[in-house]
Design an enzyme around this catalytic site. Structure first.
Site, short mmCIF file in Angstrom:
data_model
loop_
_atom_site.label_atom_id
_atom_site.label_comp_id
_atom_site.label_asym_id
_atom_site.label_seq_id
_atom_site.Cartn_x
_atom_site.Cartn_y
_atom_site.Cartn_z
N GLY A 320 8.64 -37.96 16.78
CA GLY A 320 9.70 -37.66 17.99
C GLY A 320 9.72 -36.16 18.08
O GLY A 320 8.82 -35.43 18.45
N SER A 321 11.01 -35.90 18.56
CA SER A 321 11.29 -34.39 19.00
C SER A 321 10.85 -33.33 18.20
O SER A 321 10.79 -32.14 18.54
CB SER A 321 12.73 -34.22 19.68
#
Length: 609
Positions: A320-321
């Site tokens: 993810g981020s």
């Protein structure tokens, strides 16, 4: 006349055939009993050994393998304890006597419980309480029990390699009997008789990666012999074989701190982590201080198909981020954008069904603000400016697309020896995917699509940034030692032989990670006992119809003088509710702060005045 001759000839031929058959049978019997009783048939069956086994039951009191220790000498693989050993073949010895009650009184258990334990046992057992914990005896209890002289009941010192309450089970791994694996790894030892098909071999963790070094002397075994009616064989009823060697088995000293390991496992259990991991590295050296994987498993009863025994901290999943750290590093290092450059987020990219997590958008944001708020739209634009090739290059520079565990080029006939078992490589793009495809690129920018990172690599990313941009290998074992304590081999700390990122870029990333906590998605961590910095991440699992996510937080603490790099992941969690990773990170920091304070007080208290 001719008929009689034919009949006599036939009888003669039959007699000759019967004679040859009898000779063959006698030869076969001789071969079985005298010629090759220890190596019968092509499979090498030991008939003598098999016959003895029918009248013998044995229990291993010490595996003969080397110990696995933490950095201060704590043994993860067991310590010797005095214990009561019960042989089920001798259960009749207690019938019609008051010995059972005397034994029960000595060990503090009911006679009914002791009798039931003996009755259920199909193999020799160590006496445990009803919760399954080993009943440890005192010296006095041991002497009194052995004075009873009950056939098949004995009190001796036992070393259980694996204990139910022990920690670091995924790192330590487990051993099992695997004749096929033994043949492939130890053909010479099997041929020479140094090992047998009953020998155990490391199946996972350090037990597997260091198996050749942990293989030591023969196990210490206690055996009980009976006749065909189950009665003790006089002079042969109990035998104890123990092998001692000044140098072997070897032992491993790991970089783990058992106190930190226990605290991190407690954190995982407090938050109810069902699937995921916690990694704690020394912020300066990159050494593993603790590594937790869930779900837990029992090293003595391993279900191989369940895969609970696998260490999730070294398995790749979408970050993810967290991956936006790589995109930001590439953009800053290559001078593609300035920290003051602005990007506009309206909440929707306009195509590819790509949007920001904040539906109404973040408005006009700088790189630093976009990173703190984890803005998807801004990072999609930044990724297009940087380009797929550079993103892939910087992921490599930061150690996210390789195995980062300590590797020794040549170690006693073992080339490319890896300390960490089962560690997977990371990845950025799939093999045949275009690095210039806009749809691919913007998904890559937020750590989705083909991006894969292990929690260990993510923690090491923090160490790399704290070190000023140079990635290093992660060490789990610092040395191998002889039984007498002399050094056998030492593993030095090692850098990864490739360029990292520059110090200025690394320093900018540190400031950006601090802003994540003060002004961004990590505000919950302002409640931690130390000031921290890091990056959050939420990754969709990608399963058909799945609404589950992997929740990450990766960072370091304390912010001003970093001691620990930490990576936590809660896998396959519902996309609503509390962010379990954030809570787990906060608790981990609080435990580390408390551990450090207690260690400092202890150090001061022990220092000379």
């Amino acid at each position: 006349m001719q008929l009689e001759q034919r009949i006599k000839r036939r009888h003669f031929l039959v007699l000759i055939m019967m004679t040859f058959i009898w000779i063959g049978l006698l030869a076969r019997l001789w071969w079985i009993q005298l010629g090759a009783p220890h190596n019968y048939s092509r499979r090498g069956i030991d008939l003598v050994k098999g016959a003895v086994k029918q009248r013998q039951q044995s229990i291993v009191l010490h595996s003969g393998r080397g110990d696995i220790l933490d950095r201060n000498g704590y043994a993860f693989t067991g310590a010797p304890h005095l214990a009561l050993i019960l042989f089920p073949l001798a259960r009749n010895s207690l019938t019609g006597t008051d010995d059972l009650q005397q034994l029960a009184d000595l060990v503090g258990q009911s006679s009914e419980y002791l009798g039931a334990t003996m009755e259920k046992a199909k193999a020799p057992v160590l006496l445990r309480n009803q919760r399954g914990k080993l009943i440890v005896l005192t010296e006095e209890q041991t002497v009194q029990i052995n004075k009873l002289a009950i056939p098949g009941v004995v009190a001796l010192k036992v070393t259980e390699r694996y204990r139910q309450e022990e920690v670091a089970k995924h790192l330590i791994g487990y051993i099992h009997q695997n004749p096929t694996l033994l043949q492939s790894l130890y053909a010479e030892e099997l041929a020479s008789g140094k090992m047998s098909k009953e020998s155990t071999v490391g199946a996972s963790g350090l037990e597997r990666s260091f198996d050749r070094f942990l293989q030591g002397v023969e196990p210490s075994v206690l055996s009980y012999y009976v006749d065909g009616q189950g009665r003790p064989l006089r002079g042969l009823d109990i035998r104890y074989t123990k092998h001692e060697n000044e140098y072997y088995p070897l032992s491993l000293t790991t970089t783990l701190d058992v106190s930190i390991q226990r605290r991190m496992e407690s954190v995982a259990d407090q938050v109810g982590l069902k699937e995921g991991s916690i990694v704690v590295l020394d912020a300066k050296s990159g050494d593993v201080l603790a590594m937790v994987s869930r779900p837990a498993y029992d090293q003595t009863k391993v279900n191989v198909q369940s895969r609970d025994w696998q260490n999730r901290a070294v398995k790749q999943i979408p970050p993810g981020s967290v991956f936006k750290t790589v995109v930001a590093a590439a953009a800053l290092a290559e001078g593609v954008i300035l920290p003051t450059d602005r990007f506009t987020c309206t909440g929707d990219y306009g195509k590819y069904h790509f949007s920001c997590w904040k539906k109404e958008g973040h408005g006009s944001v700088t790189l630093e603000e976009a990173y703190a708020q984890s803005c998807n739209i801004a990072f999609a634009e930044i990724a297009k400016l940087v380009g797929g090739e550079k993103i892939e290059e910087y992921a490599q520079r930061l150690g996210l697309s390789m195995q980062v565990g300590h590797t020794t080029s040549h170690l006693f006939k073992l080339d490319g020896f890896k300390q960490i078992d089962g560690e997977e490589r990371g990845s950025v793009f799939a093999k045949d995917v275009s690095r210039r495809d806009e749809g691919v690129l913007i998904q890559t920018a937020i750590g989705q699509r083909d991006v894969r990172v292990t929690p260990l690599q993510a923690a090491n990313l923090m160490v790399t940034i704290l070190r000023g941009g140079q990635p290093g290998q992660v060490r789990l074992v610092s040395k191998i030692a002889y039984q007498n304590g002399q050094s056998f081999f030492q593993f030095p700390q090692q850098a990864i032989s490739m360029p990292g990122i520059d110090y200025v870029t690394a320093n900018k990333l540190r400031k950006m990670m601090r802003k994540v906590v003060t002004d961004g998605t990590g505000k919950l961590l302002n409640e931690a006992n130390w000031e921290v910095a890091g990056k959050s991440g939420t990754a969709q699992t990608g399963g058909a119809g799945s609404s589950a996510n992997h929740y990450w937080f990766v960072g370091y603490a304390p912010f001003d003088e970093p001691l620990y790099a930490i990576s936590v992941v809660a896998e396959n969690k519902a996309s609503w509710g509390q962010n379990q990773a954030m809570e787990m990170f906060r608790r981990s920091v609080d435990e580390l702060a408390d551990h450090t304070a207690r260690s400092s007080r202890l150090h001061v208290g022990n220092s000379p005045e």
